[in-house]
Enzyme design. Structure first.
Site, PDB file in Angstrom:
ATOM      1  N   LYS A   1      -2.797   1.219   3.756  1.00 16.50           N
ATOM      2  CA  LYS A   1      -4.000   0.386   3.789  1.00 16.50           C
ATOM      3  C   LYS A   1      -4.615   0.388   5.178  1.00 16.50           C
ATOM      4  O   LYS A   1      -5.827   0.374   5.329  1.00 16.50           O
ATOM      5  CB  LYS A   1      -3.654  -1.058   3.405  1.00 16.50           C
TER       6      LYS A   1
ATOM      7  N   SER B   1      -4.136 -15.610   2.503  1.00 12.28           N
ATOM      8  CA  SER B   1      -3.342 -15.508   1.277  1.00 12.28           C
ATOM      9  C   SER B   1      -1.862 -15.386   1.603  1.00 12.28           C
ATOM     10  O   SER B   1      -1.023 -16.108   1.071  1.00 12.28           O
ATOM     11  CB  SER B   1      -3.744 -14.262   0.478  1.00 12.28           C
TER      12      SER B   1
ATOM     13  N   GLY C   1       0.788  -1.227   0.000  1.00 13.09           N
ATOM     14  CA  GLY C   1       0.000   0.000   0.000  1.00 13.09           C
ATOM     15  C   GLY C   1       0.819   1.275   0.000  1.00 13.09           C
ATOM     16  O   GLY C   1       0.277   2.349  -0.238  1.00 13.09           O
TER      17      GLY C   1
ATOM     18  N   ASP D   1     -10.270  -7.321  -0.310  1.00  9.46           N
ATOM     19  CA  ASP D   1      -9.473  -8.541  -0.139  1.00  9.46           C
ATOM     20  C   ASP D   1      -9.641  -9.176   1.226  1.00  9.46           C
ATOM     21  O   ASP D   1      -8.732  -9.197   2.037  1.00  9.46           O
ATOM     22  CB  ASP D   1      -7.998  -8.387  -0.528  1.00  9.46           C
TER      23      ASP D   1
ATOM     24  N   THR E   1       7.700  -5.989  -5.805  1.00  9.51           N
ATOM     25  CA  THR E   1       9.108  -6.366  -5.646  1.00  9.51           C
ATOM     26  C   THR E   1       9.595  -7.150  -6.865  1.00  9.51           C
ATOM     27  O   THR E   1      10.720  -6.947  -7.335  1.00  9.51           O
ATOM     28  CB  THR E   1       9.311  -7.155  -4.343  1.00  9.51           C
TER      29      THR E   1
ATOM     30  N   THR F   1      -1.978  -2.788  -8.216  1.00 12.26           N
ATOM     31  CA  THR F   1      -2.461  -1.404  -8.324  1.00 12.26           C
ATOM     32  C   THR F   1      -1.346  -0.393  -8.072  1.00 12.26           C
ATOM     33  O   THR F   1      -1.568   0.798  -8.172  1.00 12.26           O
ATOM     34  CB  THR F   1      -3.584  -1.158  -7.288  1.00 12.26           C
TER      35      THR F   1
END
Lengths: 513, 513
Positions: free
Chosen positions: A287, A263, A169, A257, A204, A199
């Site tokens: 975020k 995840s 973020g 999300d 990385t 987005t």
């Protein structure tokens, strides 16, 4: 139903998919998104039904996943009959009603996600429902575990295995490129897999790719790690926790999300991590907005990690402005390289050595941050970085000036004197993306100032770099209506944000179907 | 991006759909479910992107909707470039966050649903979010209005236009087949469109189809109504409020229907209804469980109707057991015909004359129910029914014994003496469906008893009818584990239902993406 002539749709989608005519579906008693069993010569496959018009009544269109699984040729006659609804759909409907799922139920859902047995409708409903209902720590653990078990694993047969992850973020966050070589240079294993930008102006994997290939096979990754203790590769093609990739495909267009904890933890589990630092940037432009929320989220990572047999520490980090000065793949790769060579921005150095230090202390090193700083200052980390770059197939002797930066540019100047009181992360990211990042590696934004800096009217605030003229113009045009950097005395800019008019709706009783 | 060779996927789906290779998507900077503009020879179309593997890099697969819109031939070269995200997606994301939508925003969403510009992910998210957030009366009105405006309309240029609708859920409900001829026989217009069964053993369209064609064009419907004052046709192919049909396609596999008020009201608005009775069956085995919930839901229908310029009255009706004795298309058509001929079950007669009576009183008739009863008793309704059947293309002289009922059957007998204290609607529906309904028109369940009836051990409770042997066996087998009818004294059967273990989840703060 009997025999139908199979026709190849000509593509493969990771799902068993067939298309039949409206009238055939009615005849079979199958509705769109229900399943049929297609069989041929003793082999069978359960495929999701799409219903269309204008298909001859005795023809079934099938994608290559079906064709291949059945070992069938175009024009062959296959048998088709309605198939029962997978049990996982029942569990998803339970979940919609708010029922907690058991591990076996979660496992069935995740298996069906991976094998493509769920339609997009069912997967989207699961994701959206979870967005509203939340997930218990237990369920996060179940989903993480099931995702790990249904994917590939990086088997290194060594311990401890260190890892880090940022929930993201904040633009310009090239911390991983400093942490990995520090840790590896001190003899610890850190097999870091990363994502590409979704987005943001650079993930990385996009940054590292400026200096070395990142799309390695799992065997190649193992080789690089066994040789150098570390790696910095793209995780996308490794089939580590592939359910996660399918869930993200649904989350992304909806900008939600709800599965972010499982995840992330599944990806860490898939590489066998035993000690993990999760970086949670906090702040107005990040975020996570408040330190309280940061603590709340941290508890989930730590608890889910514990159940997976991982030690997890969370770092709440300052996320109100970009890390360092560069945003965009090449600009960031250059800044990371310069930092490893001793000329880095203080915030990036502080963040990276703190996170590396936490990892080191988790495995028993006494003065973690100081040890990390020493690895950086002494040039050990740089040397290790070049080893990893070389092992992945890049040029170990690359110098900052070798990195191509977009040669189209324009600079934005201060319209008044004062102090930089805020930098809008989203605006910086958007400008960098409009300028071409991450696809154009040399595109991005280079800041000249950070929060707290004094500026005089006419001083340069930042420059935009692009490889392609029209993209630079596009960014320039967007800037006419944006204000990425606020200058003044704090008291003079009191409006932080306008809250949109959001009201919880009246609820109707939910009626049964 | 430039030129790509177009290939025909060979089907039409009501959506503009293309499939491109993974690598092409990356090159274009387009993610799955985003959109591309495909242009050819001055024509262009915005299509949803599916990403697959194994497609040659210069080939784009397109469905027939795209091919037709572009007037392109397979093998022609088309131009392809990323297209901006439709504004409606932004509104859907707003809705996910709980924002109330304006009429213009709702209209944009509904237009994009109808034209196939939304992906299944986006549509499913809208439906699922609405399931959790609910809808205000205002939004229900907006959705109804937008659905009406984006569809066909039945233009009769007459007033008043009467209509009725049941929210469903009770098997055997052939009320419409009695109400329509009663109303039409009294000189009022009632252009009734109905659906086919989704989860029930028969929809009104399935029942009527036993006696006459129901798949008429909108011009044919108009002709039938102008001739006879009424009709009983399938609404599915008329393109009345087609957004509703697409929403139902998503709701159905998830077993939720948050859009049921706008769905129903839009269908009524599309035929120009001015006076409408909505039937809300209430009871343990119905969709709405309590009278309180029934009142609550009624308020929405009435208020949305008022805003659409319709007078709406709601009837809460007893929904704890099937209506009449028959469930299944032919069995029900026969029962309806017998009722019109003077030999009907009391509950069906009472329900139909009550609803017809309410409609009549709305347009100024003084003793509505009595007037309706008189039309039924006198044979006027039967005569009108036969006229409508004939106008739709059926045999006006059909007699109950002409209707073919499945000749495979078995009977279930009472295992004890007592009073029928409950009938499980869902079980009856399931048995009828297993026996072949609604596809096999002659299949279904014929009850011998209703709630309150006294039975002796060994008395027949119901019979199952099927056209095909294995379906009868399948129903018989399912009955081994089901108990569709409860017999006893009420005090002896105290357990009504077991409530599954449902707990609201702990909530995590929702983080920004």
């Amino acid at each position: 139903m009997g025999k139908m002539r199979i026709k190849n749709l000509g593509f493969s989608s990771g799902q068993y998919l067939v298309v039949i005519d409206d009238s055939v579906a009615v005849e079979l008693g199958v509705r769109p998104h229900e399943r049929v069993k297609v069989s041929y010569n003793g082999r069978e496959v359960v495929a999701i039904v799409n219903v269309a018009r204008n298909i001859p009544g005795n023809v079934i269109l099938a994608n290559e996943d079906v064709i291949k699984e059945l070992s069938v040729k175009e024009g062959d006659y296959v048998n088709i009959e309605p198939a029962p609804i997978p049990l996982s759909i029942k569990y998803i409907k339970d979940r919609l009603r708010g029922v907690r799922l058991s591990y076996d139920e979660v496992k069935a859902i995740v298996e069906d996600i991976v094998s493509g047995r769920l339609s997009e409708i069912e997967l989207t409903a699961l994701v959206t429902a979870t967005h509203y209902l939340g997930m218990s720590i237990e369920e996060m653990y179940y989903f993480s575990k099931a995702m790990i078990e249904t994917g590939e694993k990086l088997e290194l047969n060594k311990k401890p295995i260190l890892d880090k992850h940022s929930i993201g973020g904040v633009p310009g966050d090239k911390t991983t490129m400093i942490v990995v070589p520090i840790i590896a240079s001190l003899g610890y294993i850190i097999p870091k897999t990363s994502s590409r930008a979704i987005t943001s102006p650079a993930g990385t994997a996009d940054r590292v790719e400026v200096l070395a290939p990142v799309e390695l096979s799992i065997d190649e990754v193992r080789e690089v790690v066994l040789k150098t203790n570390g790696c910095m590769v793209w995780g996308g093609a490794l089939q580590l926790a592939p359910a996660d990739d399918k869930i993200i495909q649904v989350e992304y267009p909806l900008a939600i999300d709800p599965f972010f904890v499982p995840s992330i933890m599944a990806k860490k589990g898939s590489v066998g991590a035993t000690h993990v630092v999760i970086d949670i940037p906090v702040g107005r432009g990040a975020k996570v907005k408040t330190i309280g929320d940061g603590h709340y989220i941290a508890r989930y990572f730590i608890e889910v990690g514990r159940r997976l047999g991982m030690q997890v520490v969370c770092a709440l980090t300052y996320g109100e402005e970009p890390i360092g000065y560069a945003a965009g793949p090449a600009l960031e790769a250059r800044e990371a390289l310069m930092t490893l060579m001793g000329k880095g921005p203080v915030d990036l150095i502080d963040k990276a050595t703190n996170i590396a230090g936490m990892l080191l202390e988790m495995v028993g090193v006494r003065y973690g941050k100081e040890t990390a700083m020493e690895a950086l200052r002494s040039g050990k980390a740089e040397k290790k970085f070049r080893e990893i770059i070389e092992a992945q197939g890049g040029d170990p002797n690359v110098m900052p000036e070798d990195i191509a930066i977009g040669n189209k540019k324009f600079t934005v100047y201060a319209e008044r004197s004062g102090i930089v009181i805020w930098i809008n992360n989203k605006a910086i990211a958007q400008i960098a993306r409009l300028a071409g990042a991450p696809k154009d590696k040399g595109a991005g934004v280079l800041l000249h100032v950070k929060i707290g800096d004094k500026v005089k009217k006419g001083d340069p605030l930042f420059e935009v770099r692009a490889e392609v003229g029209y993209k630079l113009e596009r960014a320039e045009k967007a800037l006419e209506e944006m204000k990425p950097i606020g200058i003044g005395r704090p008291q003079e800019q009191m409006l932080i944000s306008k809250i949109p008019y959001i009201i919880r709706h009246e609820r109707m009783p939910i009626i049964e179907r």
